[in-house]
Design a protein around this motif. Sequence first.
Motif, PDB file in Angstrom:
ATOM      1  N   GLN A   1       0.842  -1.199   0.000  1.00 36.48           N
ATOM      2  CA  GLN A   1       0.000   0.000   0.000  1.00 36.48           C
ATOM      3  C   GLN A   1       0.873   1.244   0.000  1.00 36.48           C
ATOM      4  O   GLN A   1       0.631   2.191  -0.763  1.00 36.48           O
ATOM      5  CB  GLN A   1      -0.932  -0.006   1.220  1.00 36.48           C
ATOM      6  CG  GLN A   1      -2.045  -1.021   1.104  1.00 36.48           C
ATOM      7  CD  GLN A   1      -2.868  -1.142   2.379  1.00 36.48           C
ATOM      8  OE1 GLN A   1      -2.324  -1.262   3.473  1.00 36.48           O
ATOM      9  NE2 GLN A   1      -4.198  -1.107   2.220  1.00 36.48           N
TER      10      GLN A   1
ATOM     11  N   ASP B   1      -4.755   0.090  -2.745  1.00 40.26           N
ATOM     12  CA  ASP B   1      -5.440   1.254  -2.182  1.00 40.26           C
ATOM     13  C   ASP B   1      -5.141   1.370  -0.685  1.00 40.26           C
ATOM     14  O   ASP B   1      -5.510   0.487   0.096  1.00 40.26           O
ATOM     15  CB  ASP B   1      -6.946   1.106  -2.419  1.00 40.26           C
ATOM     16  CG  ASP B   1      -7.738   2.333  -1.998  1.00 40.26           C
ATOM     17  OD1 ASP B   1      -7.221   3.171  -1.232  1.00 40.26           O
ATOM     18  OD2 ASP B   1      -8.899   2.427  -2.440  1.00 40.26           O
TER      19      ASP B   1
ATOM     20  N   ALA C   1      -6.460   3.236   1.488  1.00 38.66           N
ATOM     21  CA  ALA C   1      -7.634   3.539   2.305  1.00 38.66           C
ATOM     22  C   ALA C   1      -8.285   2.270   2.868  1.00 38.66           C
ATOM     23  O   ALA C   1      -9.124   2.346   3.760  1.00 38.66           O
ATOM     24  CB  ALA C   1      -8.660   4.316   1.483  1.00 38.66           C
ATOM     25  N   LEU C   2      -7.874   1.118   2.359  1.00 35.32           N
ATOM     26  CA  LEU C   2      -8.467  -0.151   2.782  1.00 35.32           C
ATOM     27  C   LEU C   2      -7.591  -0.818   3.837  1.00 35.32           C
ATOM     28  O   LEU C   2      -6.368  -0.898   3.660  1.00 35.32           O
ATOM     29  CB  LEU C   2      -8.612  -1.092   1.578  1.00 35.32           C
ATOM     30  CG  LEU C   2      -9.408  -0.534   0.401  1.00 35.32           C
ATOM     31  CD1 LEU C   2      -9.284  -1.454  -0.804  1.00 35.32           C
ATOM     32  CD2 LEU C   2     -10.859  -0.336   0.804  1.00 35.32           C
ATOM     33  N   PRO C   3      -8.180  -1.284   4.929  1.00 31.41           N
ATOM     34  CA  PRO C   3      -7.366  -1.980   5.941  1.00 31.41           C
ATOM     35  C   PRO C   3      -6.690  -3.218   5.345  1.00 31.41           C
ATOM     36  O   PRO C   3      -7.334  -4.027   4.667  1.00 31.41           O
ATOM     37  CB  PRO C   3      -8.379  -2.369   7.017  1.00 31.41           C
ATOM     38  CG  PRO C   3      -9.520  -1.404   6.831  1.00 31.41           C
ATOM     39  CD  PRO C   3      -9.581  -1.153   5.349  1.00 31.41           C
TER      40      PRO C   3
ATOM     41  N   ASP D   1      -8.256  -6.594   5.921  1.00 35.91           N
ATOM     42  CA  ASP D   1      -9.474  -6.791   5.133  1.00 35.91           C
ATOM     43  C   ASP D   1      -9.140  -7.133   3.687  1.00 35.91           C
ATOM     44  O   ASP D   1      -9.790  -7.981   3.074  1.00 35.91           O
ATOM     45  CB  ASP D   1     -10.373  -5.557   5.198  1.00 35.91           C
ATOM     46  CG  ASP D   1     -10.926  -5.311   6.600  1.00 35.91           C
ATOM     47  OD1 ASP D   1     -10.816  -6.213   7.460  1.00 35.91           O
ATOM     48  OD2 ASP D   1     -11.455  -4.210   6.821  1.00 35.91           O
ATOM     49  N   VAL D   2      -8.133  -6.480   3.141  1.00 33.10           N
ATOM     50  CA  VAL D   2      -7.700  -6.776   1.771  1.00 33.10           C
ATOM     51  C   VAL D   2      -7.302  -8.244   1.684  1.00 33.10           C
ATOM     52  O   VAL D   2      -7.736  -8.974   0.789  1.00 33.10           O
ATOM     53  CB  VAL D   2      -6.532  -5.860   1.339  1.00 33.10           C
ATOM     54  CG1 VAL D   2      -5.913  -6.337   0.030  1.00 33.10           C
ATOM     55  CG2 VAL D   2      -6.998  -4.411   1.237  1.00 33.10           C
TER      56      VAL D   2
ATOM     57  N   ALA E   1     -10.922  -3.919  -7.447  1.00 31.89           N
ATOM     58  CA  ALA E   1     -11.288  -3.757  -6.033  1.00 31.89           C
ATOM     59  C   ALA E   1     -10.176  -3.109  -5.206  1.00 31.89           C
ATOM     60  O   ALA E   1     -10.475  -2.360  -4.275  1.00 31.89           O
ATOM     61  CB  ALA E   1     -11.666  -5.107  -5.438  1.00 31.89           C
ATOM     62  N   PHE E   2      -8.924  -3.382  -5.546  1.00 35.03           N
ATOM     63  CA  PHE E   2      -7.848  -2.998  -4.628  1.00 35.03           C
ATOM     64  C   PHE E   2      -6.790  -2.052  -5.197  1.00 35.03           C
ATOM     65  O   PHE E   2      -5.976  -1.538  -4.430  1.00 35.03           O
ATOM     66  CB  PHE E   2      -7.175  -4.268  -4.081  1.00 35.03           C
ATOM     67  CG  PHE E   2      -8.156  -5.172  -3.399  1.00 35.03           C
ATOM     68  CD1 PHE E   2      -8.767  -4.788  -2.205  1.00 35.03           C
ATOM     69  CD2 PHE E   2      -8.517  -6.388  -3.957  1.00 35.03           C
ATOM     70  CE1 PHE E   2      -9.696  -5.606  -1.581  1.00 35.03           C
ATOM     71  CE2 PHE E   2      -9.433  -7.216  -3.335  1.00 35.03           C
ATOM     72  CZ  PHE E   2     -10.033  -6.820  -2.158  1.00 35.03           C
TER      73      PHE E   2
END
Length: 187
Positions: free
Chosen positions: A127, A133, A135-137, A140-141, A184-185
């Motif tokens: 990241q 991204d 902004a995504l934990p 969770d990714v 998505a990522f």
Amino acid sequence: MDKGQASRRRLLDAGAVEFAAHGIAGARVDRISADAKVSKAQMYAYYGSKESLFDAVLIDQVAGILDAAPLTPEDLPGYAVRLYDAYLDRPQLVRLATWARLERTPTGFLFTEADEIPKIEAITRAQAAGHIDPALPAADVHSMVISMAMTWSPSSLTYTATTADPAADHDRRRTTLATAVRHAFTP
């Protein structure tokens, strides 16, 4: 490989088949022992209990997936596709993990949090490097990529793929999976 290692390998292989088919409660030590050609007494000497043998089988199966599909956070679409292929080639792992969820660890981490930390840290570094991204934990990714790769696995609620499916179907799924993960990522 010495005789003891060969016996343990046969127990892990026979245990994988038995536990994947019947779960922990339904698995029978007599069948595992007979299929592995190892006495029950020797099996208990190696593993102590049926539950400990299950744990060893699950760890062994996961090691096979980690070897076949190492995490590459800078290429999550490729990682997801390798996971799809690994689940296709090793459907027992998905069934074993499902039994572990049903019978042993219904909530929280299926494996120890310590096992997950290096993966989450690798995603965090990707990241920071602009591959994922921010902004995504990261945890969770990681969870979502694994879940997306399992879309057609034995735990699917819609369709379970097998190696007997047409190659064109597998190619379509790989392309769809890679595209979905990328969208998505990617920042």
